[in-house]
Every structure is written in C-alpha cells, then in structure tokens.
Design a protein around this motif. Structure first.
Motif, PDB file in Angstrom:
ATOM      1  N   ASN A 278       8.547  24.315  15.557  1.00 10.09           N
ATOM      2  CA  ASN A 278       7.396  23.545  16.012  1.00 10.09           C
ATOM      3  C   ASN A 278       6.676  22.873  14.850  1.00 10.09           C
ATOM      4  O   ASN A 278       6.360  21.677  14.905  1.00 10.09           O
ATOM      5  N   VAL A 282       6.346  18.756  14.382  1.00 10.74           N
ATOM      6  CA  VAL A 282       5.003  18.166  14.465  1.00 10.74           C
ATOM      7  C   VAL A 282       4.677  17.381  13.203  1.00 10.74           C
ATOM      8  O   VAL A 282       4.225  16.227  13.266  1.00 10.74           O
ATOM      9  N   SER A 345       0.948  20.086  22.737  1.00 11.81           N
ATOM     10  CA  SER A 345       2.256  19.472  22.958  1.00 11.81           C
ATOM     11  C   SER A 345       2.155  18.251  23.870  1.00 11.81           C
ATOM     12  O   SER A 345       2.770  17.207  23.612  1.00 11.81           O
ATOM     13  N   GLY A 375      -3.400  16.541  18.982  1.00  8.93           N
ATOM     14  CA  GLY A 375      -2.262  17.405  19.282  1.00  8.93           C
ATOM     15  C   GLY A 375      -1.684  18.048  18.043  1.00  8.93           C
ATOM     16  O   GLY A 375      -1.362  19.241  18.031  1.00  8.93           O
ATOM     17  N   LEU A 379      -1.657  22.219  17.320  1.00  7.37           N
ATOM     18  CA  LEU A 379      -0.393  22.935  17.175  1.00  7.37           C
ATOM     19  C   LEU A 379      -0.261  23.581  15.804  1.00  7.37           C
ATOM     20  O   LEU A 379       0.163  24.739  15.691  1.00  7.37           O
ATOM     21  N   SER A 442       8.451  14.068  20.258  1.00  2.00           N
ATOM     22  CA  SER A 442       7.375  14.622  21.082  1.00  2.00           C
ATOM     23  C   SER A 442       7.917  15.256  22.358  1.00  2.00           C
ATOM     24  O   SER A 442       7.408  16.287  22.818  1.00  2.00           O
ATOM     25  N   ILE A 445       9.272  18.593  21.367  1.00  2.00           N
ATOM     26  CA  ILE A 445       8.182  19.542  21.120  1.00  2.00           C
ATOM     27  C   ILE A 445       7.635  20.086  22.436  1.00  2.00           C
ATOM     28  O   ILE A 445       7.386  21.289  22.576  1.00  2.00           O
ATOM     29  N   LEU A 446       7.447  19.204  23.427  1.00  6.60           N
ATOM     30  CA  LEU A 446       6.936  19.658  24.722  1.00  6.60           C
ATOM     31  C   LEU A 446       7.927  20.608  25.388  1.00  6.60           C
ATOM     32  O   LEU A 446       7.547  21.653  25.921  1.00  6.60           O
ATOM     33  N   GLN A 448      10.157  22.417  23.893  1.00  5.60           N
ATOM     34  CA  GLN A 448      10.176  23.644  23.105  1.00  5.60           C
ATOM     35  C   GLN A 448       8.978  24.526  23.436  1.00  5.60           C
ATOM     36  O   GLN A 448       9.089  25.753  23.533  1.00  5.60           O
ATOM     37  N   SER A 449       7.806  23.907  23.623  1.00  2.00           N
ATOM     38  CA  SER A 449       6.598  24.691  23.913  1.00  2.00           C
ATOM     39  C   SER A 449       6.725  25.437  25.229  1.00  2.00           C
ATOM     40  O   SER A 449       6.234  26.547  25.380  1.00  2.00           O
TER      41      SER A 449
END
Length: 457
Positions: A278, A282, A345, A375, A379, A442, A445-446, A448-449
């Motif tokens: 993450n 980011v 995220s 964001g 994070l 992005s 990342i979303l 993954q979150s």
C-alpha cells in the motif's frame, strides 16, 4: 507533598513530550518545505542547464533514492546507537546538502547536493519511533497523526513561498534561505532530544546495504534510459534484469547474515506485507503527479499559467494533506483502521478519475490535487501507525525505517516514470498517459484495501 511531587513530575514529562513532538514536527516540515519549494523550479532548472525532462526528473528521486538506501541502516543505527545521536548526524549531513544546493553551478553538483539532502528523509522513521516510545500509549495514534500533518504543513509552506521565490529571486534561493533554519534546528535538537531509549546489540550490514543500493539504482537508470531511447532498447531490459537479480541476492543475503538490515521474518508477518504494498503504490502515484504538476500548470498544452501559479494551485492540496493526517489518527482511535483505510483508497480513485471526466481548468486541477492529497495522507498515516504498533520491542525504528524505505522507492520511481512520459510523448499526450497510470494504480490500491482489511485491527 507526595501528590504535589507527582503532579510536578507529570507536568514536566508532558512538557518534554510536547517539546519533543514540536521539534520532530518542525524537522519533518522543514525537509518537506524544501522539497516542495524546488518543485516549481523544474522548468527553470531544465532551461538553465539544458537537459531533458527525464534528467530533471532525477531532482526528486535522487533524494528518495538515497533515503531508500540508507533508511534501513539509519533505522538500525537508531536502535543500536540511540536515536538522538543518529538524528543529529543526519541533520548535519542534510544541512551540508542544503548549503551545496544553494550554490550548485551545474546539474551534477545539484544532484550531489540532493544526495546529501536525502539523508534528511532518514529522520522521519526515527521520529515516528521516538513518538511511539516517548508518548503515553493512549496518545500514540494522535501524536503520529500530528507528525503526519507536518508533512502537509511543510509542503504547504514550501509551495506557498517556493513559486514566489523562484519567480522573483531564482531557484537557488529555495536552498539558501533554509541554511539558517537548519542551523537553528540542530541547536534545538541538541537540547531537546532525549538521551535515553531502548537500545539493542548489533552491527550494520554494509554488504546488504550495497546490494540494495545497486538494485534500486540499476532499475532507475534503466528506466531513465528507457525515457531517453525508448523502452524497446535491449539495454533497458538488461538493466531491469540486473536490478531484479541484485534484489534476489540482497534478500538471500539478508536471510543468511546474523545482523541483517531487514528482518525478513518480521516483514513476512501480517500486516507488514499489506501495508508495504500500500505504501509503495500510494507514494508512487503521488510523486508521478507531483512531478507532472509544474508542467501541466505552466506548459502551453496544459493551463499555460505563469510559474507562480504552481504554488497557488497546489496550496489547497497541501492544506488538505495537513488536515487529513490528524483526522486519520482521530478516526483510527475512534473507529479503528478499516473505515479510514477505505476512505483514503476511494479518495485516490476519485481524485485521479476526475481528470478524465471534465475539461482541464485551474479549479479542476485544485480539486484533483486536494482529493488525491487527502487520500494519500490518510493511507500513509495509517500505514505508519500499523508499522510502529506491530514492531517487536527494540525494533520500532527499524520497522518504521522499512516502511519509509518502501515509500522512498515509490517516490523515486514515480518522477522517473513521469519524466520518461514527458520525454517520449508530446505534452498533451504525456499528461493523459500519466493520469492513466495513476488511475490504474488507484484501482489497484482500492482493490488491495478491500482484500487486506481482514488483516487490519
């Protein structure tokens, strides 16, 4: 009488804690202010030294590269020698880099000064570790949130004054005015930093440090060559292969040496893999956009505004960054990690997606930067909280340094990717390519979150 003595001792401890938190915040803000000030000077430096955009793109990554290479060693040194000694040494080297940058006659000397300034980034994980050790447990989340806010505060000040300084005096002044500031910080640090702390036995793994540095540097040089000659060049892919092999050798060496830079066992345990990925993604996405902003604001294919507008348009995003760090700390203390993690995220995805939905205007760019900065700040604040909370006793600085190393690698690669795109494509097409990359990251990342929240408290 005993109650009075206890109260005096408590007040004295709180005063020391506040002084320490303020000092560490000023140090981080100073480093970030210098980084933010010079951003608006990229086009001017490119014109003065007559180099390609992909070479100018090394101005930010050089700092990140040095930070990535030495962060693990500095974190280990902080745990072995004491964080006070190491922070003072880092400040001295950083100050020398600032002074050299203010009088750099060519690109080579400027990049050398930036290498010295990269040592300043090594202070951040020591700061987080000190806060974790010196702060009452119930205040740690808030204190880390405050430190995270100083990133935004420094960026805000740097962006606010940097564009004006560059427009009226010149880019070298961004370094020159920081020389007395760093000297005052060193004096304050000498008196305020605590002389005690949790220490451990060990040595610095110089072989591992060399392999790690060679791996990152080889990969970045290959990426730069790709920006100059095209990604089909066999030399480029050969460089990537060498970089990968050096990374494998580094990891193998770390498993075998008795005093590794990187505790493989620690970082293999949840939640370290999750927050590592993450943090890298980011910072990678953020620094791609950070490298792009001066060009998209001042280039005729973008907004075609005077360079001073770099500061004006990016300033609201820095304010958002400054507020979002403490907000993340508050949300974590009240709601846990999962909700703010998802909020951060989603903000990245919305911020990068806006670019493709509306015509480019100054207001649109401000909105994109504000949402994306919020964001990013949320994070990274949470990632740092989890890192220091999950570290074994005596390894808080090492754990924090590992996470900051990963962030530095992302921060080093991001500008190189942006510089390569600006060199390979016409400006307007390069802007689109860069935002497509950020949008794709992005989305990852979303996703993954949503996947890793099961590992988070």
């Amino acid at each position: 009488m005993a109650l009075r003595d206890d109260m005096i001792l408590l007040m004295s401890g709180l005063q020391r804690y506040h002084h320490l938190l303020a000092l560490l915040g000023v140090i981080i803000a100073t480093v970030m202010a210098t980084e933010a000030m010079i951003i608006a000077g990229f086009p001017a430096i490119e014109a003065e030294f007559g180099v390609a955009s992909v070479i100018i793109a090394w101005i930010l990554p050089t700092v990140m590269l040095v930070g990535a290479v030495i962060l693990l060693a500095i974190g280990s040194l902080g745990d072995i020698l004491g964080k006070r000694r190491v922070i003072l040494a880092c400040l001295g080297v950083y100050g020398a880099g600032i002074a050299l940058g203010g009088y750099a006659p060519d690109m080579t000397i400027l990049l050398l000064s930036r290498m010295l300034q990269g040592v300043g980034l090594a202070i951040a994980p020591l700061a987080y570790a000190l806060v974790a050790e010196e702060t009452p447990p119930e205040w740690v989340a808030t204190a880390i949130g405050v430190l995270a806010a100083t990133y935004g505060a420094g960026s805000f000040l740097g962006i606010m004054f940097g564009a004006y300084i560059i427009e009226t005096i010149g880019w070298r002044a961004c370094f020159q005015i920081m020389i007395p500031v760093v000297l005052l910080i060193i004096i304050a640090a000498w008196f305020i930093l605590p002389r005690h702390g949790v220490l451990r036995q060990g040595k610095i793994d110089l072989i591992g440090m060399g392999l790690f540095a060679a791996s990152i540097l080889t990969g970045m040089i290959a990426l730069t060559e790709g920006g100059l000659s095209g990604m089909r060049n066999p030399i480029v892919w050969g460089g990537f292969l060498v970089s990968f092999l050096l990374l494998i050798l580094f990891l193998r060496h770390e498993k075998q040496t008795p005093d590794p830079l990187l505790d493989i066992g620690m970082i293999r345990e949840a939640p370290f893999p999750a927050i590592t990925i993450n943090a890298f993604l980011v910072v990678f996405a953020f620094f791609i956009l950070l490298q792009l902003m001066p060009y998209i604001i001042s280039h005729p294919a973008g907004l075609a505004l005077p360079i001073i507008f770099v500061g004006i348009l990016l300033m609201p995003g820095s304010l958002t960054d400054m507020v979002s760090g403490p907000l993340a700390g508050y949300l974590v203390s009240k709601k846990g990690v999962v909700l703010p993690f998802l909020i951060g995220s989603i903000a990245l995805l919305i911020g990068s997606g806006i670019f493709f939905l509306f015509e480019l205007t100054p207001l649109l760019l401000v909105a994109v930067w504000m949402i994306f900065s919020a964001g990013m700040s949320i994070l990274l604040t949470i990632d740092n909280m989890i890192a220091v909370a999950s570290a074994p006793p005596g390894q808080t600085a090492t754990a924090s340094a590992f996470l900051h190393t990963i962030q530095s690698i992302g921060g080093a690669l991001g500008p190189i990717v942006a510089g390569a795109a600006l060199t390979l494509y016409p400006a307007e097409e390069a802007f689109t390519v860069i935002f497509l990359i950020v949008l794709a990251v992005s989305v990852i990342i979303l996703f993954q979150s949503a996947v890793i929240r099961r590992y988070l408290p």
